[in-house]
Write a protein that holds these residues in place. Structure first.
Motif, PDB file in Angstrom:
ATOM      1  N   ALA A  18      43.349  43.968  33.936  1.00 47.78           N
ATOM      2  CA  ALA A  18      43.889  43.675  32.602  1.00 47.78           C
ATOM      3  C   ALA A  18      43.381  42.333  32.081  1.00 47.78           C
ATOM      4  O   ALA A  18      43.068  42.196  30.903  1.00 47.78           O
ATOM      5  CB  ALA A  18      45.414  43.684  32.639  1.00 47.78           C
ATOM      6  N   THR A  19      43.299  41.330  32.959  1.00 53.99           N
ATOM      7  CA  THR A  19      42.858  39.996  32.538  1.00 53.99           C
ATOM      8  C   THR A  19      41.410  39.715  32.916  1.00 53.99           C
ATOM      9  O   THR A  19      40.849  38.710  32.495  1.00 53.99           O
ATOM     10  CB  THR A  19      43.739  38.910  33.180  1.00 53.99           C
ATOM     11  OG1 THR A  19      43.584  38.978  34.608  1.00 53.99           O
ATOM     12  CG2 THR A  19      45.187  39.077  32.787  1.00 53.99           C
ATOM     13  N   LEU A  20      40.809  40.612  33.720  1.00 50.88           N
ATOM     14  CA  LEU A  20      39.450  40.445  34.221  1.00 50.88           C
ATOM     15  C   LEU A  20      39.285  39.130  34.992  1.00 50.88           C
ATOM     16  O   LEU A  20      38.273  38.447  34.886  1.00 50.88           O
ATOM     17  CB  LEU A  20      38.421  40.526  33.078  1.00 50.88           C
ATOM     18  CG  LEU A  20      38.421  41.829  32.293  1.00 50.88           C
ATOM     19  CD1 LEU A  20      37.411  41.774  31.169  1.00 50.88           C
ATOM     20  CD2 LEU A  20      38.160  43.014  33.210  1.00 50.88           C
ATOM     21  N   GLU A  21      40.322  38.805  35.781  1.00 48.75           N
ATOM     22  CA  GLU A  21      40.316  37.613  36.625  1.00 48.75           C
ATOM     23  C   GLU A  21      40.983  37.950  37.952  1.00 48.75           C
ATOM     24  O   GLU A  21      41.705  38.930  38.061  1.00 48.75           O
ATOM     25  CB  GLU A  21      41.095  36.473  35.980  1.00 48.75           C
ATOM     26  CG  GLU A  21      40.503  35.929  34.712  1.00 48.75           C
ATOM     27  CD  GLU A  21      41.343  34.807  34.117  1.00 48.75           C
ATOM     28  OE1 GLU A  21      42.525  34.657  34.520  1.00 48.75           O
ATOM     29  OE2 GLU A  21      40.826  34.092  33.267  1.00 48.75           O
ATOM     30  N   PHE A  22      40.740  37.085  38.935  1.00 48.70           N
ATOM     31  CA  PHE A  22      41.469  37.235  40.193  1.00 48.70           C
ATOM     32  C   PHE A  22      42.878  36.709  40.015  1.00 48.70           C
ATOM     33  O   PHE A  22      43.105  35.730  39.315  1.00 48.70           O
ATOM     34  CB  PHE A  22      40.777  36.467  41.323  1.00 48.70           C
ATOM     35  CG  PHE A  22      39.577  37.177  41.875  1.00 48.70           C
ATOM     36  CD1 PHE A  22      39.732  38.158  42.842  1.00 48.70           C
ATOM     37  CD2 PHE A  22      38.307  36.881  41.429  1.00 48.70           C
ATOM     38  CE1 PHE A  22      38.635  38.822  43.355  1.00 48.70           C
ATOM     39  CE2 PHE A  22      37.207  37.535  41.936  1.00 48.70           C
ATOM     40  CZ  PHE A  22      37.367  38.511  42.904  1.00 48.70           C
ATOM     41  N   ALA A  23      43.822  37.375  40.640  1.00 47.24           N
ATOM     42  CA  ALA A  23      45.219  36.948  40.643  1.00 47.24           C
ATOM     43  C   ALA A  23      45.668  36.892  42.095  1.00 47.24           C
ATOM     44  O   ALA A  23      44.979  37.386  42.990  1.00 47.24           O
ATOM     45  CB  ALA A  23      46.076  37.912  39.842  1.00 47.24           C
TER      46      ALA A  23
END
Length: 72
Positions: A18-23
């Motif tokens: 959804a954010t195109l980042e690592f979480a």
């Protein structure tokens, strides 16, 4: 290393589409050394990692891209 550096690390990482980042989970600790280890993917390469003593007195090897220096 001669100095211990306060850091925040991203642990238990996963890719968030959804954010195109690592979480993941952020934890504070102290960077005590730098090393290399095998990449988590199957490329056969190595990645730079930081050896971190977390605030709960456990050690973690964390890829440098997931470590941020904490300003005091």
């Amino acid at each position: 290393m001669t100095d211990n550096i306060p850091v925040t690390c991203l642990l238990d990482r996963y890719w968030d589409p959804a954010t195109l980042e690592f979480a993941g989970t952020e934890k504070s600790g102290t960077l005590i050394d730098v090393a290399v280890q095998s990449a988590e993917d199957e490329t056969g390469g190595v990645v730079p990692v930081g050896i971190v003593v977390l605030d709960d007195n456990t050690f973690q090897s964390v890829p440098m891209e997931f470590i941020k220096k904490t300003t005091v």
